[in-house]
Motif scaffolding. Structure first.
Motif, PDB file in Angstrom:
ATOM      1  N   SER A  71       0.538  -1.625  -0.334  1.00  0.00           N
ATOM      2  CA  SER A  71      -0.328   0.189  -0.016  1.00  0.00           C
ATOM      3  C   SER A  71       1.203   1.574  -0.028  1.00  0.00           C
ATOM      4  CB  SER A  71      -1.207  -0.631   1.308  1.00  0.00           C
ATOM      5  OG  SER A  71      -0.257  -0.337   2.532  1.00  0.00           O
ATOM      6  N   VAL A  72       0.601   2.384  -0.165  1.00  0.00           N
ATOM      7  CA  VAL A  72       0.958   3.845   0.007  1.00  0.00           C
ATOM      8  C   VAL A  72       0.187   4.632   0.898  1.00  0.00           C
ATOM      9  CG1 VAL A  72       0.311   4.690  -2.606  1.00  0.00           C
ATOM     10  CG2 VAL A  72       2.161   5.402  -1.422  1.00  0.00           C
ATOM     11  N   GLN A  73       0.848   5.450   1.018  1.00  0.00           N
ATOM     12  CA  GLN A  73       0.016   6.790   1.242  1.00  0.00           C
ATOM     13  C   GLN A  73       1.079   7.779   1.533  1.00  0.00           C
ATOM     14  OE1 GLN A  73      -0.443   5.651   5.560  1.00  0.00           O
ATOM     15  NE2 GLN A  73       1.397   5.428   6.031  1.00  0.00           N
ATOM     16  N   SER A  74       0.439   9.141   0.827  1.00  0.00           N
ATOM     17  CA  SER A  74       1.407  10.043   0.478  1.00  0.00           C
ATOM     18  C   SER A  74       1.214  11.791   1.353  1.00  0.00           C
ATOM     19  CB  SER A  74       1.334  10.585  -0.654  1.00  0.00           C
ATOM     20  OG  SER A  74       2.030  11.339  -1.170  1.00  0.00           O
ATOM     21  N   GLU A  75       1.316  12.432   1.752  1.00  0.00           N
ATOM     22  CA  GLU A  75       1.209  13.485   1.930  1.00  0.00           C
ATOM     23  C   GLU A  75       2.298  14.627   1.111  1.00  0.00           C
ATOM     24  OE1 GLU A  75      -0.818  15.268   3.295  1.00  0.00           O
ATOM     25  OE2 GLU A  75      -2.138  13.333   3.941  1.00  0.00           O
ATOM     26  N   PRO A  76       2.145  15.345  -0.127  1.00  0.00           N
ATOM     27  CA  PRO A  76       3.246  16.094  -0.368  1.00  0.00           C
ATOM     28  C   PRO A  76       4.038  16.882   0.019  1.00  0.00           C
ATOM     29  CG  PRO A  76       1.352  16.235  -1.487  1.00  0.00           C
ATOM     30  CD  PRO A  76       1.084  15.544  -0.751  1.00  0.00           C
ATOM     31  N   TYR A  77       4.863  16.549  -0.606  1.00  0.00           N
ATOM     32  CA  TYR A  77       6.178  17.549   0.918  1.00  0.00           C
ATOM     33  C   TYR A  77       6.620  17.023   2.187  1.00  0.00           C
ATOM     34  CZ  TYR A  77       6.886  19.684  -3.776  1.00  0.00           C
ATOM     35  OH  TYR A  77       7.155  20.186  -5.908  1.00  0.00           O
ATOM     36  N   GLN A  78       5.926  16.290   2.507  1.00  0.00           N
ATOM     37  CA  GLN A  78       5.770  15.847   3.329  1.00  0.00           C
ATOM     38  C   GLN A  78       6.363  14.867   4.027  1.00  0.00           C
ATOM     39  OE1 GLN A  78       2.983  16.898   6.394  1.00  0.00           O
ATOM     40  NE2 GLN A  78       1.955  18.690   5.162  1.00  0.00           N
ATOM     41  N   GLN A  79       5.812  13.570   3.452  1.00  0.00           N
ATOM     42  CA  GLN A  79       6.386  12.322   3.477  1.00  0.00           C
ATOM     43  C   GLN A  79       5.283  11.523   3.131  1.00  0.00           C
ATOM     44  OE1 GLN A  79       7.566   9.707   7.309  1.00  0.00           O
ATOM     45  NE2 GLN A  79       5.288   8.681   6.895  1.00  0.00           N
ATOM     46  N   THR A  80       6.280  10.435   2.121  1.00  0.00           N
ATOM     47  CA  THR A  80       5.406   9.424   1.471  1.00  0.00           C
ATOM     48  C   THR A  80       6.041   7.922   1.503  1.00  0.00           C
ATOM     49  OG1 THR A  80       5.365  10.815  -0.659  1.00  0.00           O
ATOM     50  CG2 THR A  80       5.304   8.226  -1.405  1.00  0.00           C
ATOM     51  N   GLU A  81       4.591   7.019   1.753  1.00  0.00           N
ATOM     52  CA  GLU A  81       5.435   6.023   2.675  1.00  0.00           C
ATOM     53  C   GLU A  81       4.704   4.808   1.507  1.00  0.00           C
ATOM     54  OE1 GLU A  81       6.294   4.182   6.859  1.00  0.00           O
ATOM     55  OE2 GLU A  81       3.814   5.267   6.030  1.00  0.00           O
ATOM     56  N   PHE A  82       5.500   4.507   0.917  1.00  0.00           N
ATOM     57  CA  PHE A  82       5.258   2.296   0.593  1.00  0.00           C
ATOM     58  C   PHE A  82       5.551   1.643   2.112  1.00  0.00           C
ATOM     59  CE2 PHE A  82       6.230   5.130  -2.780  1.00  0.00           C
ATOM     60  CZ  PHE A  82       4.867   4.462  -4.075  1.00  0.00           C
ATOM     61  N   ILE A  83       4.285   0.803   1.922  1.00  0.00           N
ATOM     62  CA  ILE A  83       4.461  -0.221   3.109  1.00  0.00           C
ATOM     63  C   ILE A  83       4.217  -1.406   2.255  1.00  0.00           C
ATOM     64  CG2 ILE A  83       3.171  -0.776   5.169  1.00  0.00           C
ATOM     65  CD1 ILE A  83       2.145   1.836   5.746  1.00  0.00           C
ATOM     66  N   VAL A  84       5.320  -2.629   3.028  1.00  0.00           N
ATOM     67  CA  VAL A  84       4.808  -3.751   2.634  1.00  0.00           C
ATOM     68  C   VAL A  84       4.944  -4.786   3.489  1.00  0.00           C
ATOM     69  CG1 VAL A  84       5.794  -5.417   0.746  1.00  0.00           C
ATOM     70  CG2 VAL A  84       6.968  -3.332   0.141  1.00  0.00           C
ATOM     71  N   GLN A  85       4.400  -6.008   3.699  1.00  0.00           N
ATOM     72  CA  GLN A  85       3.590  -6.710   4.237  1.00  0.00           C
ATOM     73  C   GLN A  85       3.629  -8.355   3.834  1.00  0.00           C
ATOM     74  OE1 GLN A  85       0.515  -5.528   7.003  1.00  0.00           O
ATOM     75  NE2 GLN A  85       0.104  -4.199   6.314  1.00  0.00           N
ATOM     76  N   PHE A  86       4.222  -9.337   5.163  1.00  0.00           N
ATOM     77  CA  PHE A  86       4.465 -10.157   4.419  1.00  0.00           C
ATOM     78  C   PHE A  86       4.342 -11.503   5.637  1.00  0.00           C
ATOM     79  CE2 PHE A  86       7.337  -8.873   1.133  1.00  0.00           C
ATOM     80  CZ  PHE A  86       7.534  -9.348  -0.322  1.00  0.00           C
ATOM     81  N   PRO A  87       3.519 -12.359   5.412  1.00  0.00           N
ATOM     82  CA  PRO A  87       2.455 -12.754   6.602  1.00  0.00           C
ATOM     83  C   PRO A  87       4.165 -13.271   7.466  1.00  0.00           C
ATOM     84  CG  PRO A  87       2.169 -14.747   4.807  1.00  0.00           C
ATOM     85  CD  PRO A  87       2.669 -12.978   4.415  1.00  0.00           C
ATOM     86  N   LEU A  88       3.779 -13.896   8.570  1.00  0.00           N
ATOM     87  CA  LEU A  88       5.731 -14.393   9.194  1.00  0.00           C
ATOM     88  C   LEU A  88       5.419 -15.795   8.982  1.00  0.00           C
ATOM     89  CD1 LEU A  88       5.259 -12.379  12.996  1.00  0.00           C
ATOM     90  CD2 LEU A  88       7.149 -12.594  11.243  1.00  0.00           C
ATOM     91  N   ALA A  89       6.463 -16.785   8.919  1.00  0.00           N
ATOM     92  CA  ALA A  89       6.249 -17.989   8.348  1.00  0.00           C
ATOM     93  C   ALA A  89       5.684 -19.216   9.731  1.00  0.00           C
ATOM     94  CB  ALA A  89       7.374 -18.890   8.127  1.00  0.00           C
ATOM     95  N   HIS A  90       5.276 -19.881   9.621  1.00  0.00           N
ATOM     96  CA  HIS A  90       5.228 -20.963  10.850  1.00  0.00           C
ATOM     97  C   HIS A  90       6.067 -21.225  11.766  1.00  0.00           C
ATOM     98  CE1 HIS A  90       1.020 -19.695  10.108  1.00  0.00           C
ATOM     99  NE2 HIS A  90       0.517 -20.310   9.184  1.00  0.00           N
ATOM    100  N   GLU A  91       6.026 -21.990  13.260  1.00  0.00           N
ATOM    101  CA  GLU A  91       7.245 -22.495  13.968  1.00  0.00           C
ATOM    102  C   GLU A  91       6.505 -23.667  13.833  1.00  0.00           C
ATOM    103  OE1 GLU A  91       9.578 -20.864  14.584  1.00  0.00           O
ATOM    104  OE2 GLU A  91       9.278 -19.232  14.801  1.00  0.00           O
ATOM    105  N   LYS A  92       7.938 -24.950  13.157  1.00  0.00           N
ATOM    106  CA  LYS A  92       7.814 -25.945  12.649  1.00  0.00           C
ATOM    107  C   LYS A  92       7.647 -26.226  14.499  1.00  0.00           C
ATOM    108  CE  LYS A  92       9.660 -25.934   8.347  1.00  0.00           C
ATOM    109  NZ  LYS A  92      10.369 -26.326   7.070  1.00  0.00           N
ATOM    110  N   THR A  93       7.106 -27.648  14.704  1.00  0.00           N
ATOM    111  CA  THR A  93       6.788 -28.630  15.753  1.00  0.00           C
ATOM    112  C   THR A  93       7.852 -29.771  16.014  1.00  0.00           C
ATOM    113  OG1 THR A  93       5.032 -29.143  15.797  1.00  0.00           O
ATOM    114  CG2 THR A  93       5.432 -26.827  16.835  1.00  0.00           C
ATOM    115  N   CYS A  94       8.201 -30.386  16.365  1.00  0.00           N
ATOM    116  CA  CYS A  94       8.506 -31.727  16.494  1.00  0.00           C
ATOM    117  C   CYS A  94       7.994 -32.514  16.967  1.00  0.00           C
ATOM    118  CB  CYS A  94       9.929 -31.288  17.363  1.00  0.00           C
ATOM    119  SG  CYS A  94      11.521 -30.546  16.646  1.00  0.00           S
TER     120      CYS A  94
END
Length: 319
Positions: A296-319
């Motif tokens: 996603s992206v959000q922007s306030e011109p001449y203040q801040q533009t931010e691109f945000i990338v999200q990924f799911p965390l890997a599930h912990e493997k159980t023995c």
């Protein structure tokens, strides 16, 4: 006589009732057959109209009609066909735009490149000026290569030829190693930077090459187009996701352009048409989504533009 009448009259009534019922049934069957015939004619005419290119037509039917199931199924098929036609037209339009863009973005710098090299080779320029011409030609050649590489990558993604090797990676260390190579570039471009990556191990299922291209494209977008003086890159943990944010204090993106930044060939600033394919952010979005993430992206011109990338965390493997 009375006994005879008593026996025959009920029988006569029964026969009459059966005869009337048979006549009514025949009339109903004839009526249904007639209605079916009319409906089939209507279906035939509608299909002829659709075959002529009017894909908005529908076959109307009441739920009680004998042909209702057929009509509804045909409508579903026509609807699916119409959606496919729309997608094909979009693809055709995009390919046409790509060819126009290719003609402009490759032919123009190629002509300039040939001009510089011809001038150097024919002795029109000599000495230091000749060296400047050769250096300019070299830089133009690299720009062309970058453009062709982006174009090739976009075609691979959209033809499903791109293959991903998804494996569990430690994202914090991977990101840290990627950003080491960018620090000299930030310094050369007089771009202040702030990098925040937690020491905690963050395990995510990713293709490392694709993730590298995502981060590199987002940072290159800041350097090439934002006119920023400061860039901030932050990795943080959410509930079940990891978030990677790339923010800058540059000119930003206007509200009317913001919904379109990930569209193919979209350029927020017409001045960018001199350099840039308009495919970079579209490629980033496709790479992110093909690995199960979101951007996603959000922007306030001449203040801040931010691109945000999200990924799911890997599930912990159980023995």
């Amino acid at each position: 006589m009375m006994d005879g009448i008593d026996i025959k009259f009920p029988l006569f009534v029964a026969v009459l009732v059966i005869a009337v019922a048979a006549v009514i049934s025949t009339m109903l069957l004839y009526r249904k057959a007639h209605n079916v015939k009319l409906k089939l004619n209507d279906i035939s005419e509608t299909l002829d109209d659709i075959a002529q290119g009017n894909s908005n037509r529908k076959i109307l039917a009441k739920p009680s009609d004998m042909t209702s199931m057929i009509c509804y199924k045909m409508n579903d098929i026509v609807h699916e066909f119409r959606e496919q036609v729309i997608e094909l037209k979009k693809a055709e339009k995009t390919n046409s735009q790509l060819m126009t863009s290719l003609s402009h973005d490759v032919r123009t710098p190629l002509t300039t490149l040939i001009g510089y090299l011809d001038a150097a080779q024919k002795g029109i320029v000599v000495g230091a000026e000749r060296e400047e011409y050769i250096e300019t030609a070299r830089l133009r050649a690299h720009d062309m290569k970058d453009y062709v590489d982006v174009l090739f990558e976009w075609f691979k993604l959209n033809s499903n030829e791109e293959t991903f090797t998804i494996r569990e990676v430690e994202l914090a260390e991977l990101t840290r190693n990627l950003l080491k190579d960018w620090i000299p570039i930030f310094e050369n471009n007089r771009l202040d930077f702030d990098i925040k990556i937690p020491e905690k191990r963050i395990k995510v299922n990713l293709d490392t090459d694709a993730y590298t291209r995502i981060i590199n494209n987002l940072i290159q977008n800041v350097i090439s187009h934002s006119r920023a003086t400061h860039v901030k890159i932050k990795v943080s943990l959410l509930a079940a996701n990891v978030m990677v944010a790339v923010a800058d204090d540059g000119k930003g993106i206007s509200k009317q352009d913001l919904p379109h930044v990930f569209e193919r060939l979209y350029k927020c600033d017409t001045a960018r048409s001199q350099k840039g394919s308009g495919l970079g952010l579209s490629i980033v979005q496709q790479l992110v989504e093909k690995m199960g993430g979101s951007i996603s992206v959000q922007s306030e011109p001449y203040q801040q533009t931010e691109f945000i990338v999200q990924f799911p965390l890997a599930h912990e493997k159980t023995c």
